[in-house]
Write a protein that holds these residues in place. Structure first.
Motif, PDB file in Angstrom:
ATOM      1  N   GLU A  48       0.990  -1.593   0.329  1.00  0.00           N
ATOM      2  CA  GLU A  48       0.137  -0.078   0.175  1.00  0.00           C
ATOM      3  C   GLU A  48       0.517   0.810  -0.475  1.00  0.00           C
ATOM      4  O   GLU A  48       0.427   2.629   0.038  1.00  0.00           O
ATOM      5  CB  GLU A  48      -1.274   0.050   0.993  1.00  0.00           C
ATOM      6  CG  GLU A  48      -2.255  -1.616   1.074  1.00  0.00           C
ATOM      7  CD  GLU A  48      -2.501  -1.475  -0.268  1.00  0.00           C
ATOM      8  OE1 GLU A  48      -3.304  -0.162  -0.643  1.00  0.00           O
ATOM      9  OE2 GLU A  48      -3.063  -2.224  -0.572  1.00  0.00           O
ATOM     10  N   GLY A  49       2.037   0.826  -0.087  1.00  0.00           N
ATOM     11  CA  GLY A  49       3.034   2.695  -0.019  1.00  0.00           C
ATOM     12  C   GLY A  49       3.212   2.864  -0.659  1.00  0.00           C
ATOM     13  O   GLY A  49       2.967   2.456  -2.345  1.00  0.00           O
ATOM     14  N   PRO A  50       3.683   3.826  -1.178  1.00  0.00           N
ATOM     15  CA  PRO A  50       4.292   4.990  -2.375  1.00  0.00           C
ATOM     16  C   PRO A  50       5.164   4.383  -3.213  1.00  0.00           C
ATOM     17  O   PRO A  50       5.708   4.582  -4.015  1.00  0.00           O
ATOM     18  CB  PRO A  50       4.621   5.975  -1.849  1.00  0.00           C
ATOM     19  CG  PRO A  50       5.053   6.117  -0.237  1.00  0.00           C
ATOM     20  CD  PRO A  50       4.424   4.966   0.023  1.00  0.00           C
ATOM     21  N   PHE A  51       5.995   2.896  -2.582  1.00  0.00           N
ATOM     22  CA  PHE A  51       7.041   2.872  -3.777  1.00  0.00           C
ATOM     23  C   PHE A  51       6.482   1.434  -4.698  1.00  0.00           C
ATOM     24  O   PHE A  51       6.063   0.917  -4.615  1.00  0.00           O
ATOM     25  CB  PHE A  51       7.118   1.200  -2.830  1.00  0.00           C
ATOM     26  CG  PHE A  51       8.930   1.060  -3.345  1.00  0.00           C
ATOM     27  CD1 PHE A  51       9.914   1.781  -3.358  1.00  0.00           C
ATOM     28  CD2 PHE A  51       9.100   0.005  -3.516  1.00  0.00           C
ATOM     29  CE1 PHE A  51      11.701   1.846  -4.270  1.00  0.00           C
ATOM     30  CE2 PHE A  51      10.027  -0.510  -4.342  1.00  0.00           C
ATOM     31  CZ  PHE A  51      11.757   0.196  -4.384  1.00  0.00           C
ATOM     32  N   LEU A  52       7.476   2.241  -5.941  1.00  0.00           N
ATOM     33  CA  LEU A  52       6.921   1.407  -7.226  1.00  0.00           C
ATOM     34  C   LEU A  52       8.818  -0.017  -7.581  1.00  0.00           C
ATOM     35  O   LEU A  52       9.664   1.492  -7.443  1.00  0.00           O
ATOM     36  CB  LEU A  52       6.446   2.267  -8.043  1.00  0.00           C
ATOM     37  CG  LEU A  52       5.652   3.177  -8.654  1.00  0.00           C
ATOM     38  CD1 LEU A  52       5.190   3.994  -9.473  1.00  0.00           C
ATOM     39  CD2 LEU A  52       4.570   2.062  -7.673  1.00  0.00           C
ATOM     40  N   LEU A  53       8.651  -0.626  -7.784  1.00  0.00           N
ATOM     41  CA  LEU A  53       9.809  -1.161  -8.436  1.00  0.00           C
ATOM     42  C   LEU A  53       8.998  -1.421 -10.671  1.00  0.00           C
ATOM     43  O   LEU A  53       7.964  -1.576 -10.827  1.00  0.00           O
ATOM     44  CB  LEU A  53       9.337  -2.696  -8.330  1.00  0.00           C
ATOM     45  CG  LEU A  53      10.867  -3.958  -8.268  1.00  0.00           C
ATOM     46  CD1 LEU A  53      12.245  -2.776  -7.225  1.00  0.00           C
ATOM     47  CD2 LEU A  53      10.261  -4.741  -7.982  1.00  0.00           C
ATOM     48  N   ILE A  54      10.474  -0.723 -10.840  1.00  0.00           N
ATOM     49  CA  ILE A  54      10.017  -0.686 -12.307  1.00  0.00           C
ATOM     50  C   ILE A  54      10.952  -1.502 -12.566  1.00  0.00           C
ATOM     51  O   ILE A  54      11.864  -1.536 -12.578  1.00  0.00           O
ATOM     52  CB  ILE A  54       9.978   0.967 -12.954  1.00  0.00           C
ATOM     53  CG1 ILE A  54       8.664   1.626 -12.318  1.00  0.00           C
ATOM     54  CG2 ILE A  54      10.193   1.289 -14.095  1.00  0.00           C
ATOM     55  CD1 ILE A  54       9.203   3.227 -12.438  1.00  0.00           C
ATOM     56  N   LEU A  55      10.590  -2.075 -13.921  1.00  0.00           N
ATOM     57  CA  LEU A  55      11.287  -3.574 -15.002  1.00  0.00           C
ATOM     58  C   LEU A  55      11.684  -2.698 -16.539  1.00  0.00           C
ATOM     59  O   LEU A  55      10.926  -2.502 -17.114  1.00  0.00           O
ATOM     60  CB  LEU A  55      10.968  -4.872 -14.702  1.00  0.00           C
ATOM     61  CG  LEU A  55      10.348  -5.527 -13.454  1.00  0.00           C
ATOM     62  CD1 LEU A  55       9.025  -7.530 -13.785  1.00  0.00           C
ATOM     63  CD2 LEU A  55      11.298  -5.736 -12.366  1.00  0.00           C
ATOM     64  N   VAL A  56      12.744  -2.641 -16.373  1.00  0.00           N
ATOM     65  CA  VAL A  56      12.950  -2.089 -18.011  1.00  0.00           C
ATOM     66  C   VAL A  56      14.064  -3.473 -18.720  1.00  0.00           C
ATOM     67  O   VAL A  56      14.416  -3.916 -18.102  1.00  0.00           O
ATOM     68  CB  VAL A  56      14.033  -0.755 -17.569  1.00  0.00           C
ATOM     69  CG1 VAL A  56      14.558  -0.050 -18.625  1.00  0.00           C
ATOM     70  CG2 VAL A  56      13.220   0.386 -16.530  1.00  0.00           C
ATOM     71  N   PRO A  57      13.249  -3.350 -20.325  1.00  0.00           N
ATOM     72  CA  PRO A  57      13.458  -4.764 -20.690  1.00  0.00           C
ATOM     73  C   PRO A  57      15.683  -4.120 -21.384  1.00  0.00           C
ATOM     74  O   PRO A  57      15.767  -2.233 -21.753  1.00  0.00           O
ATOM     75  CB  PRO A  57      12.759  -4.914 -21.741  1.00  0.00           C
ATOM     76  CG  PRO A  57      11.986  -3.549 -21.882  1.00  0.00           C
ATOM     77  CD  PRO A  57      12.121  -2.614 -20.040  1.00  0.00           C
ATOM     78  N   THR A  58      15.938  -4.693 -21.815  1.00  0.00           N
ATOM     79  CA  THR A  58      17.521  -4.852 -21.507  1.00  0.00           C
ATOM     80  C   THR A  58      18.168  -5.989 -22.365  1.00  0.00           C
ATOM     81  O   THR A  58      17.876  -6.794 -21.816  1.00  0.00           O
ATOM     82  CB  THR A  58      18.827  -4.145 -20.401  1.00  0.00           C
ATOM     83  OG1 THR A  58      20.205  -4.011 -21.257  1.00  0.00           O
ATOM     84  CG2 THR A  58      18.953  -4.475 -19.434  1.00  0.00           C
ATOM     85  N   GLU A  59      19.156  -5.718 -23.251  1.00  0.00           N
ATOM     86  CA  GLU A  59      19.676  -7.121 -23.886  1.00  0.00           C
ATOM     87  C   GLU A  59      21.471  -6.960 -23.765  1.00  0.00           C
ATOM     88  O   GLU A  59      22.131  -8.060 -23.170  1.00  0.00           O
ATOM     89  CB  GLU A  59      19.756  -7.000 -25.212  1.00  0.00           C
ATOM     90  CG  GLU A  59      18.867  -7.149 -26.103  1.00  0.00           C
ATOM     91  CD  GLU A  59      17.772  -8.896 -25.994  1.00  0.00           C
ATOM     92  OE1 GLU A  59      18.755  -9.740 -25.392  1.00  0.00           O
ATOM     93  OE2 GLU A  59      16.757  -8.779 -25.353  1.00  0.00           O
TER      94      GLU A  59
END
Length: 123
Positions: A48-59
């Motif tokens: 419920e917190g404000p924290f986000l995890l963002i997955l970014v694709p890379t080779e």
């Protein structure tokens, strides 16, 4: 300066090889809520917190951890009040996970996402 202009950490970006597989793993195995998934990124909410995890694709051959004297060191640490149950949950889902360790009353373990990113959880 008496007070920081920074209020909180809002998100952390993690490099991944296979965005769809990774987004599904973080959602199914870690229980994060998938908010958005495009070709450029997947955004997951941690409880419920404000924290986000963002997955970014890379080779590229890159990770969300670093090394000291050729030993992998985690950059991202989570908390879990049910550390032993979570540890077993990861084992049951064939996640690469290290043994639970204790240090001055502080219990923790390391585990790896499907991309080889080293993560830690403690309580």
């Amino acid at each position: 300066m008496s007070k920081s202009f920074i209020e909180q950490v809002h998100y952390i970006r993690i490099p991944v090889k296979h965005l769809e597989v990774s987004a599904q793993w973080y959602s199914d195995i870690l229980g994060f809520q998938l908010l958005n998934n495009t070709e450029e990124r997947a955004i997951l909410k941690v409880n419920e917190g404000p924290f986000l995890l963002i997955l970014v694709p890379t080779e590229d051959e890159t990770f969300a951890h670093f090394t000291i004297d050729n030993n992998q060191e985690f950059s991202i640490g989570f908390t879990s009040p049910e550390l032993s149950k979570f540890h077993q949950h990861l084992i049951d889902h064939q996640v690469t996970v290290e043994d639970i360790k204790e240090d001055n009353g502080h219990a923790f373990f390391h585990f790896y996402d499907p991309n080889g990113n080293k993560l830690q959880v403690h309580w």
